[in-house]
Motif scaffolding. Sequence first.
Motif, PDB file in Angstrom:
ATOM      1  N   VAL A 104      32.195  38.512  40.789  1.00  0.00           N
ATOM      2  CA  VAL A 104      33.371  39.333  40.479  1.00  0.00           C
ATOM      3  C   VAL A 104      34.626  38.615  40.959  1.00  0.00           C
ATOM      4  O   VAL A 104      34.779  38.336  42.147  1.00  0.00           O
ATOM      5  N   GLU A 105      35.517  38.308  40.046  1.00  0.00           N
ATOM      6  CA  GLU A 105      36.740  37.578  40.377  1.00  0.00           C
ATOM      7  C   GLU A 105      37.924  38.502  40.612  1.00  0.00           C
ATOM      8  O   GLU A 105      38.917  38.093  41.221  1.00  0.00           O
ATOM      9  N   GLY A 106      37.840  39.734  40.133  1.00  0.00           N
ATOM     10  CA  GLY A 106      38.938  40.668  40.342  1.00  0.00           C
ATOM     11  C   GLY A 106      38.838  41.853  39.405  1.00  0.00           C
ATOM     12  O   GLY A 106      38.034  41.870  38.468  1.00  0.00           O
ATOM     13  N   MET A 107      39.664  42.838  39.664  1.00  0.00           N
ATOM     14  CA  MET A 107      39.789  44.010  38.795  1.00  0.00           C
ATOM     15  C   MET A 107      41.259  44.379  38.731  1.00  0.00           C
ATOM     16  O   MET A 107      42.029  44.106  39.659  1.00  0.00           O
ATOM     17  N   ARG A 108      41.641  45.017  37.621  1.00  0.00           N
ATOM     18  CA  ARG A 108      43.040  45.372  37.437  1.00  0.00           C
ATOM     19  C   ARG A 108      43.127  46.702  36.702  1.00  0.00           C
ATOM     20  O   ARG A 108      42.386  46.952  35.751  1.00  0.00           O
ATOM     21  N   ALA A 109      44.011  47.580  37.172  1.00  0.00           N
ATOM     22  CA  ALA A 109      44.265  48.853  36.507  1.00  0.00           C
ATOM     23  C   ALA A 109      45.683  48.834  35.972  1.00  0.00           C
ATOM     24  O   ALA A 109      46.636  49.095  36.710  1.00  0.00           O
ATOM     25  N   GLY A 110      45.826  48.464  34.704  1.00  0.00           N
ATOM     26  CA  GLY A 110      47.131  48.494  34.050  1.00  0.00           C
ATOM     27  C   GLY A 110      47.170  49.680  33.113  1.00  0.00           C
ATOM     28  O   GLY A 110      47.209  50.827  33.521  1.00  0.00           O
ATOM     29  N   TYR A 111      47.161  49.401  31.807  1.00  0.00           N
ATOM     30  CA  TYR A 111      47.015  50.468  30.820  1.00  0.00           C
ATOM     31  C   TYR A 111      45.546  50.833  30.636  1.00  0.00           C
ATOM     32  O   TYR A 111      45.217  51.859  30.046  1.00  0.00           O
ATOM     33  N   SER A 112      44.663  49.979  31.109  1.00  0.00           N
ATOM     34  CA  SER A 112      43.228  50.247  31.163  1.00  0.00           C
ATOM     35  C   SER A 112      42.672  49.478  32.347  1.00  0.00           C
ATOM     36  O   SER A 112      43.316  48.579  32.885  1.00  0.00           O
ATOM     37  N   VAL A 113      41.472  49.819  32.762  1.00  0.00           N
ATOM     38  CA  VAL A 113      40.839  49.119  33.875  1.00  0.00           C
ATOM     39  C   VAL A 113      40.068  47.928  33.319  1.00  0.00           C
ATOM     40  O   VAL A 113      39.279  48.061  32.373  1.00  0.00           O
ATOM     41  N   GLU A 114      40.308  46.764  33.903  1.00  0.00           N
ATOM     42  CA  GLU A 114      39.686  45.530  33.439  1.00  0.00           C
ATOM     43  C   GLU A 114      38.925  44.866  34.581  1.00  0.00           C
ATOM     44  O   GLU A 114      39.391  44.842  35.721  1.00  0.00           O
ATOM     45  N   LEU A 115      37.764  44.329  34.240  1.00  0.00           N
ATOM     46  CA  LEU A 115      36.935  43.591  35.188  1.00  0.00           C
ATOM     47  C   LEU A 115      36.943  42.127  34.811  1.00  0.00           C
ATOM     48  O   LEU A 115      36.736  41.772  33.645  1.00  0.00           O
ATOM     49  N   PHE A 116      37.214  41.265  35.796  1.00  0.00           N
ATOM     50  CA  PHE A 116      37.175  39.820  35.597  1.00  0.00           C
ATOM     51  C   PHE A 116      35.960  39.284  36.351  1.00  0.00           C
ATOM     52  O   PHE A 116      35.897  39.359  37.580  1.00  0.00           O
TER      53      PHE A 116
END
Length: 226
Positions: A104-116
């Motif tokens: 898991v390199e990261g996660m982001r909650a912008g307009y949707s939740v994204e998993l990197f």
Amino acid sequence: MTDSDGTPHQGSAAPDGEPVYADRVYRSVPGVISGVLLLAVAGWLTVDAVLSGSGRTPWVALATIVVFAFPVIAYTLRPVVRADDRRLLVRNPLRTVSAPWAAVEGMRAGYSVELFAGGKKYQVWAVPVSLRQRKRANRQASRSAAAGDPHASRLGSLVRPNVPVLPGAPDPTRAWSDQVVAVLLGMAERNAARPDATGEVTVRWCWWIIAPTLVGLVALVAVIAA
């Protein structure tokens, strides 16, 4: 299992002395409710069409319910996120992503939740982002800061979702999606060095959703064209 706010239930100590927590499970409750309601209405209409319809109507209704029901299940009831000490499992409508914490390199909650993970980006359907909820949380955090609340400094975590969330009650100054991302990032940081949390990211397609939908679509076209 944990509540939707990410509060962990602490279990007995592991052999190395560290506490063991139950898996965290996240899903969209409004999505599940809407899916159940849609399936109930579609089932009632289909039964009515089969019992009272004539000619091709019953066959069209049966083919239509297959084409309709499986996508509804996929997009409302199926999405879920499960996290334990070894991996993060993201079950999306048409595929399931299993990522060991080391990948898991990261996660982001912008307009949707994204998993990197594994050099790729994946959407996380089970944790929808509500801009209205985020604005409400921002207003609550601003009011807390104006009132001199010592915990109002957590406002900064709204724009930096990698700040861990302390176990406890839901934080009214943060949107639910931001809290979930913060908890999962904290787990990734904590468990990435575990020897059993290594490996490659695996992706499995959900053929029990895809295949019946395609078969139902073909049957619907055949019945209408006949």
